[in-house]
Design an enzyme around this catalytic site. Structure first.
Site: not given
Ligand code: PEP
Length: 248
Positions: A9, A11, A94, A96, A166, A172, A212
């Protein structure tokens, strides 16, 4: 036997010309006969990335998609635009996007249904916050995300879906969930699929871990019985992505 799937991904990283450079750099490193390899890239990078990936084992995915066919939705990308550009996968929901762009389980569900209608494989994300983990509601929360996200999806369609577990606290942050924590939740997601559908669907659906992941943590994570690969952010932009794909 489920085939492993490792998806990057990107991003909001890489301009179109940088995307071509990155695909060309990673192409030899991610060559694999056993693992499906997907690069989910920003919308503007899709066409050059598809071109750069031609002749390789890399499939190009999108990071988002709208749930309508076309029309007055300024700034959005339709499923037909994605398929016409050569996209095979799309990341949906996701954390985010849930946090910064108000995505909900209901919009995730609409997008999953629309992607499937267009033959695009959804990589449907779920995962708890640190607070939820500490409150002991991880399983309830993740089960709810999965159940709502898959409303109206048939068993045959569900077999083709990829679920990415996730934990938000691991994205991250450099904090990978322990192998046990990751397996525990991925196993619970598979149980949930068996309850909603049946054992055959649960046995077919692919469940990734994300948070991560790097070349060092991938081997143990991907060896777990219910972890069928990874969704990878930061490390998907580096040479280490090759180590993750070739984790064995
Ligand atoms: C992600 O973006 O889905 C992700 C897991 O990021 P990272 O690997 O950087 O934690």
């Amino acid at each position: 036997m489920r085939r492993k799937i490792v998806a990057g991904n990107w991003k909001m990283n890489k301009t179109p010309s940088e995307a071509v450079e990155l695909v060309n750099m990673l192409k030899p490193l991610v060559a694999s006969d056993d693992v499906d390899v997907v690069f989910c890239v920003p919308a503007i990078d899709i066409i050059p990335a598809v071109e750069a990936a031609k002749g390789s084992n890399i499939s190009i995915g999108a990071e988002n998609m709208y749930f309508e066919e076309s029309g007055a939705y300024t700034g959005e990308i339709s499923p037909a635009m994605l398929t016409d550009a050569g996209v095979k996968y799309v990341v949906i929901g996701h954390s985010e996007r849930r946090e910064y762009f108000a995505e909900t389980d209901a919009t995730v569900n609409k997008k999953v249904l629309k992607a499937l209608e267009h033959g695009i494989t959804p990589i449907m994300c779920c995962g708890e916050s640190l607070e939820q983990r500490e409150q002991g509601v991880t399983m309830d929360f993740v089960r709810q995300q999965v159940k709502i996200g898959l409303q109206g999806v048939t068993a045959d369609q569900a077999k083709t879906v990829v679920i990415a577990y996730e934990p938000i606290w691991a994205i991250g942050t450099g904090k990978t969930a322990t192998t046990e924590q990751a397996q525990e939740v991925c196993g619970e997601i598979r149980k949930c699929i068996a309850e909603v559908y049946d054992d055959a669907t649960a046995a077919a659906i692919r469940i990734q871990y994300g948070g991560s992941v790097n070349g060092k943590t991938a081997p143990d994570l991907f060896a777990q019985p219910d972890i069928d690969g990874g969704l990878v952010g930061g490390a998907s932009l580096k040479e280490d992505f090759g180590n993750i794909v070739n984790y064995k």
